[in-house]
Design an enzyme around this catalytic site. Structure first.
Site, PDB file in Angstrom:
ATOM      1  N   VAL A 110      -4.428  -2.537   9.714  1.00  0.00           N
ATOM      2  CA  VAL A 110      -3.207  -3.366   9.220  1.00  0.00           C
ATOM      3  C   VAL A 110      -3.716  -4.682  10.127  1.00  0.00           C
ATOM      4  O   VAL A 110      -3.333  -4.737  11.235  1.00  0.00           O
ATOM      5  CB  VAL A 110      -2.057  -2.681   9.989  1.00  0.00           C
ATOM      6  CG1 VAL A 110      -0.766  -3.598   9.598  1.00  0.00           C
ATOM      7  CG2 VAL A 110      -1.879  -1.026   9.462  1.00  0.00           C
ATOM      8  N   GLY A 111      -4.056  -5.682   9.294  1.00  0.00           N
ATOM      9  CA  GLY A 111      -4.304  -6.935   9.924  1.00  0.00           C
ATOM     10  C   GLY A 111      -3.033  -7.709  10.292  1.00  0.00           C
ATOM     11  O   GLY A 111      -2.031  -7.364  10.014  1.00  0.00           O
ATOM     12  N   CYS A 142       0.835  -1.153   0.006  1.00  0.00           N
ATOM     13  CA  CYS A 142      -0.042  -0.081  -0.015  1.00  0.00           C
ATOM     14  C   CYS A 142       0.886   1.152   0.059  1.00  0.00           C
ATOM     15  O   CYS A 142       0.590   2.255  -0.701  1.00  0.00           O
ATOM     16  CB  CYS A 142      -0.724   0.118   1.363  1.00  0.00           C
ATOM     17  SG  CYS A 142       0.062  -0.151   2.614  1.00  0.00           S
TER      18      CYS A 142
END
EC number: 1.2.1.10
Length: 303
Positions: free
Chosen positions: A162-163, A130
């Site tokens: 943000v995983g 990203c």
């Protein structure tokens, strides 16, 4: 209108946002969502949208690829598993759009080099990160005017966007982004920094781009080039905007950007999801248009 059928691997933040975008596409039709946790929110949401799901990973998808006519797969899992996923799907003639920082295939940043990928018949293209999608167009906007000796980008994103997959890939994120700042952005040397900000309410994605030009910067031409590039990015990410700059200080050119999302999955602060998923969808659509026109036929790749 014929649509090219797609599978999404990874039902996290990125995969779920991407699914919403593919649902609106005129040339792509998402038919499968692949996960590893039967209880996953993302798989549940995909089922509600009428997409088939499996919680058995890519191996759960493989038997259905040919029957369901899947031709493009988006990998939104983790750099660690992408190589294996790509190998299995490429062997069945499925093209991979890689949204992890694995970067096995060539980097693709649509406003800079999407057209170059046409006609090369690549079976795996990498969407960088990203931070890369948000900043590399700005580096390229400077480097197409004059040589850039060094470029440094800082991407600040909200913790909530943000995983777990992205968190495990921080080192890969910085390496892949820095590599693409050089290769696609055109800087001789690149550096990337990511900041994950836990502030509540979550803050919008912000990006700072510093370029050191080799010679005195041509301020007018660089400014024009930056504004033209912003318009290109806005064609697929309308929330991409200039906050300040370009600021000139000696040979340093600095640009401050902000990226608002469309709010397809997470609210609009998560522009980092949008810039990634919109770029991936844009890239896949270009390949899909070629397939529909009969100019591109995918061949199985034996690793």
């Amino acid at each position: 209108m014929k649509k090219i059928k797609c599978a999404l691997i990874g039902p996290g933040n990125i995969g779920t946002d991407l699914l919403a975008k593919l649902k609106r596409s005129s040339v792509l039709e998402p038919v499968w969502m692949v996960g590893i946790d039967p209880e996953s929110e993302g798989l549940k949401r995909a089922r509600e949208l009428g997409v088939k799901t499996t919680a058995e990973g890519v191996d759960g998808l493989l038997p259905h690829v040919l029957a369901d006519g899947v031709q493009i797969a988006f990998d939104a899992t983790s750099a660690y598993v992408h190589a294996e996923n790509a190998r299995k799907l490429n062997a069945l003639g499925v093209m991979m759009i890689d949204l992890t920082p694995a970067a096995i295939g060539p980097y693709c940043v649509p406003p800079v080099n999407l057209k170059e990928h046409l006609g090369k018949r690549e079976m795996n293209v990498n969407m960088v990160t990203c931070g890369g999608q948000a900043t590399i167009p700005m580096v390229a906007a400077v480097s197409r005017v004059q040589p850039v000796a060094y470029a440094e980008i800082v991407a600040t994103v909200s913790s909530r966007s943000v995983g777990p997959g992205t968190r495990k890939n921080i080192d890969e994120f910085t390496r892949t982004t820095a590599g693409a700042v050089e290769k696609v952005g055109g800087a001789r040397k690149g550096k990337a920094i990511i900041i994950i900000n836990p502030a509540e309410p979550p803050l919008m994605m912000r990006d700072t781009i510093h370029c050191l030009t080799e010679t005195e910067p041509d301020q007018q031409r660089i400014t024009e080039s930056i504004h033209a590039m912003i318009e290109e990015v806005q064609k697929y990410v309308p929330g991409y905007r200039l906050v300040n700059g370009p600021v000139f200080d000696g040979k340093r050119v600095t640009v401050f950007m902000e990226v608002a999302g469309l709010g397809d999955y997470l609210p609009t602060y998560a522009g980092n999801l949008d810039i990634m998923t919109a770029a991936a969808a844009r890239t896949a659509e270009m390949f899909a248009e070629e397939m529909i026109a009969g100019n591109l036929t995918l061949e199985p790749v034996v690793a």
